[in-house]
Scaffold this motif. Sequence first.
Motif, PDB file in Angstrom:
ATOM      1  N   ASP A 169      -5.920  14.174  -1.532  1.00  0.00           N
ATOM      2  CA  ASP A 169      -5.364  14.802  -2.724  1.00  0.00           C
ATOM      3  C   ASP A 169      -6.057  14.235  -3.960  1.00  0.00           C
ATOM      4  O   ASP A 169      -5.964  13.046  -4.232  1.00  0.00           O
ATOM      5  N   GLN A 170      -6.725  15.097  -4.711  1.00  0.00           N
ATOM      6  CA  GLN A 170      -7.507  14.628  -5.855  1.00  0.00           C
ATOM      7  C   GLN A 170      -6.637  14.109  -6.999  1.00  0.00           C
ATOM      8  O   GLN A 170      -7.023  13.168  -7.686  1.00  0.00           O
ATOM      9  N   VAL A 171      -5.466  14.696  -7.202  1.00  0.00           N
ATOM     10  CA  VAL A 171      -4.580  14.225  -8.265  1.00  0.00           C
ATOM     11  C   VAL A 171      -4.090  12.812  -7.932  1.00  0.00           C
ATOM     12  O   VAL A 171      -4.106  11.914  -8.783  1.00  0.00           O
ATOM     13  N   ALA A 172      -3.671  12.608  -6.697  1.00  0.00           N
ATOM     14  CA  ALA A 172      -3.236  11.268  -6.275  1.00  0.00           C
ATOM     15  C   ALA A 172      -4.388  10.280  -6.377  1.00  0.00           C
ATOM     16  O   ALA A 172      -4.193   9.124  -6.752  1.00  0.00           O
ATOM     17  N   TYR A 173      -5.599  10.747  -6.066  1.00  0.00           N
ATOM     18  CA  TYR A 173      -6.793   9.904  -6.170  1.00  0.00           C
ATOM     19  C   TYR A 173      -6.968   9.411  -7.607  1.00  0.00           C
ATOM     20  O   TYR A 173      -7.171   8.219  -7.849  1.00  0.00           O
TER      21      TYR A 173
ATOM     22  N   ILE B  10       0.853  -1.197   0.000  1.00  0.00           N
ATOM     23  CA  ILE B  10       0.000   0.000   0.000  1.00  0.00           C
ATOM     24  C   ILE B  10       0.882   1.237   0.000  1.00  0.00           C
ATOM     25  O   ILE B  10       0.647   2.188  -0.755  1.00  0.00           O
ATOM     26  N   LEU B  11       1.912   1.242   0.839  1.00  0.00           N
ATOM     27  CA  LEU B  11       2.829   2.379   0.907  1.00  0.00           C
ATOM     28  C   LEU B  11       3.453   2.645  -0.461  1.00  0.00           C
ATOM     29  O   LEU B  11       3.494   3.796  -0.918  1.00  0.00           O
ATOM     30  N   ASN B  12       3.920   1.605  -1.135  1.00  0.00           N
ATOM     31  CA  ASN B  12       4.545   1.788  -2.455  1.00  0.00           C
ATOM     32  C   ASN B  12       3.556   2.354  -3.470  1.00  0.00           C
ATOM     33  O   ASN B  12       3.904   3.228  -4.268  1.00  0.00           O
ATOM     34  N   GLY B  13       2.317   1.862  -3.458  1.00  0.00           N
ATOM     35  CA  GLY B  13       1.298   2.386  -4.360  1.00  0.00           C
ATOM     36  C   GLY B  13       1.006   3.845  -4.091  1.00  0.00           C
ATOM     37  O   GLY B  13       0.851   4.656  -5.014  1.00  0.00           O
ATOM     38  N   LEU B  14       0.955   4.204  -2.810  1.00  0.00           N
ATOM     39  CA  LEU B  14       0.693   5.597  -2.447  1.00  0.00           C
ATOM     40  C   LEU B  14       1.873   6.501  -2.808  1.00  0.00           C
ATOM     41  O   LEU B  14       1.672   7.644  -3.236  1.00  0.00           O
ATOM     42  N   LEU B  15       3.087   6.008  -2.635  1.00  0.00           N
ATOM     43  CA  LEU B  15       4.256   6.807  -3.009  1.00  0.00           C
ATOM     44  C   LEU B  15       4.225   7.147  -4.493  1.00  0.00           C
ATOM     45  O   LEU B  15       4.556   8.268  -4.893  1.00  0.00           O
ATOM     46  N   LYS B  16       3.790   6.203  -5.316  1.00  0.00           N
ATOM     47  CA  LYS B  16       3.667   6.470  -6.758  1.00  0.00           C
ATOM     48  C   LYS B  16       2.545   7.472  -7.021  1.00  0.00           C
ATOM     49  O   LYS B  16       2.695   8.384  -7.835  1.00  0.00           O
ATOM     50  N   ALA B  17       1.421   7.306  -6.351  1.00  0.00           N
ATOM     51  CA  ALA B  17       0.280   8.206  -6.553  1.00  0.00           C
ATOM     52  C   ALA B  17       0.607   9.631  -6.110  1.00  0.00           C
ATOM     53  O   ALA B  17       0.142  10.593  -6.723  1.00  0.00           O
ATOM     54  N   PHE B  18       1.399   9.776  -5.057  1.00  0.00           N
ATOM     55  CA  PHE B  18       1.721  11.093  -4.514  1.00  0.00           C
ATOM     56  C   PHE B  18       3.010  11.682  -5.086  1.00  0.00           C
ATOM     57  O   PHE B  18       3.454  12.734  -4.634  1.00  0.00           O
ATOM     58  N   GLU B  19       3.600  11.013  -6.063  1.00  0.00           N
ATOM     59  CA  GLU B  19       4.855  11.500  -6.621  1.00  0.00           C
ATOM     60  C   GLU B  19       4.706  12.942  -7.105  1.00  0.00           C
ATOM     61  O   GLU B  19       3.761  13.265  -7.829  1.00  0.00           O
ATOM     62  N   LYS B  20       5.631  13.794  -6.667  1.00  0.00           N
ATOM     63  CA  LYS B  20       5.661  15.220  -7.012  1.00  0.00           C
ATOM     64  C   LYS B  20       4.423  15.982  -6.526  1.00  0.00           C
ATOM     65  O   LYS B  20       4.052  17.008  -7.079  1.00  0.00           O
ATOM     66  N   ARG B  21       3.775  15.479  -5.495  1.00  0.00           N
ATOM     67  CA  ARG B  21       2.625  16.156  -4.884  1.00  0.00           C
ATOM     68  C   ARG B  21       3.064  16.718  -3.534  1.00  0.00           C
ATOM     69  O   ARG B  21       3.975  16.175  -2.902  1.00  0.00           O
ATOM     70  N   PRO B  22       2.417  17.778  -3.057  1.00  0.00           N
ATOM     71  CA  PRO B  22       2.832  18.418  -1.800  1.00  0.00           C
ATOM     72  C   PRO B  22       2.318  17.672  -0.561  1.00  0.00           C
ATOM     73  O   PRO B  22       1.543  18.202   0.227  1.00  0.00           O
ATOM     74  N   VAL B  23       2.751  16.432  -0.410  1.00  0.00           N
ATOM     75  CA  VAL B  23       2.329  15.600   0.713  1.00  0.00           C
ATOM     76  C   VAL B  23       3.581  14.995   1.344  1.00  0.00           C
ATOM     77  O   VAL B  23       4.464  14.503   0.638  1.00  0.00           O
ATOM     78  N   THR B  24       3.660  15.032   2.660  1.00  0.00           N
ATOM     79  CA  THR B  24       4.839  14.512   3.349  1.00  0.00           C
ATOM     80  C   THR B  24       4.768  12.998   3.495  1.00  0.00           C
ATOM     81  O   THR B  24       3.680  12.408   3.431  1.00  0.00           O
ATOM     82  N   LEU B  25       5.913  12.395   3.723  1.00  0.00           N
ATOM     83  CA  LEU B  25       5.963  10.956   3.966  1.00  0.00           C
ATOM     84  C   LEU B  25       5.159  10.611   5.218  1.00  0.00           C
ATOM     85  O   LEU B  25       4.499   9.576   5.280  1.00  0.00           O
ATOM     86  N   GLU B  26       5.179  11.509   6.182  1.00  0.00           N
ATOM     87  CA  GLU B  26       4.403  11.292   7.413  1.00  0.00           C
ATOM     88  C   GLU B  26       2.900  11.241   7.104  1.00  0.00           C
ATOM     89  O   GLU B  26       2.168  10.428   7.670  1.00  0.00           O
ATOM     90  N   ASP B  27       2.437  12.093   6.194  1.00  0.00           N
ATOM     91  CA  ASP B  27       1.021  12.068   5.778  1.00  0.00           C
ATOM     92  C   ASP B  27       0.684  10.756   5.081  1.00  0.00           C
ATOM     93  O   ASP B  27      -0.383  10.181   5.295  1.00  0.00           O
ATOM     94  N   ILE B  28       1.595  10.290   4.244  1.00  0.00           N
ATOM     95  CA  ILE B  28       1.378   9.027   3.530  1.00  0.00           C
ATOM     96  C   ILE B  28       1.347   7.871   4.519  1.00  0.00           C
ATOM     97  O   ILE B  28       0.495   6.981   4.422  1.00  0.00           O
ATOM     98  N   GLU B  29       2.256   7.880   5.485  1.00  0.00           N
ATOM     99  CA  GLU B  29       2.273   6.838   6.516  1.00  0.00           C
ATOM    100  C   GLU B  29       0.962   6.849   7.309  1.00  0.00           C
ATOM    101  O   GLU B  29       0.438   5.801   7.662  1.00  0.00           O
ATOM    102  N   ARG B  30       0.429   8.044   7.570  1.00  0.00           N
ATOM    103  CA  ARG B  30      -0.840   8.154   8.288  1.00  0.00           C
ATOM    104  C   ARG B  30      -1.968   7.497   7.496  1.00  0.00           C
ATOM    105  O   ARG B  30      -2.813   6.797   8.053  1.00  0.00           O
ATOM    106  N   ILE B  31      -1.970   7.698   6.186  1.00  0.00           N
ATOM    107  CA  ILE B  31      -2.994   7.073   5.339  1.00  0.00           C
ATOM    108  C   ILE B  31      -2.872   5.554   5.402  1.00  0.00           C
ATOM    109  O   ILE B  31      -3.864   4.849   5.555  1.00  0.00           O
TER     110      ILE B  31
END
Length: 156
Positions: A120-124, A66-87
Amino acid sequence: MRCPFCGYEDTRVLDSRELSEGRAIRRRRECPNCHARFTTYERYETGPITVIKKDGRREKFDRRKILNGLLKAFEKRPVTLEDIERIVDNVVSTLQKSGTVEVSTEQIGKIVMDELKKTDQVAYVRFASVYKDFREIDQFIEVIKELRQEAQKSGE
């Protein structure tokens, strides 16, 4: 904790922070031998969850996927790794609270999509394109229309 850089037997904790409403602890560490700094995460373990793949295969649940999929979705987006970990923590928590020992990839994807829609709608849209296996441009347009309609309903 052993240093991942030089293998020294002991490291020093510089900072500890609670994450995800107390479900995890983030620790900044330093090696007294090579002075390298790194971060570790502590999470409690629960019973195993089995994931049922689309082709019927079963495998052990792995939060890193899940983390790897989210990292790809959030690539170049203004979201911190901590926010991604929270998701990821929210997704795992939702699965654990359901009490089920087997979950389909479709169920996991829906939970992730719900979290992304709030963040984040773009990551969505990026995640949806893989999760829903988009093959036509019209599928992108449909998802974007849905997002716009929801934004108008909520007054954004």
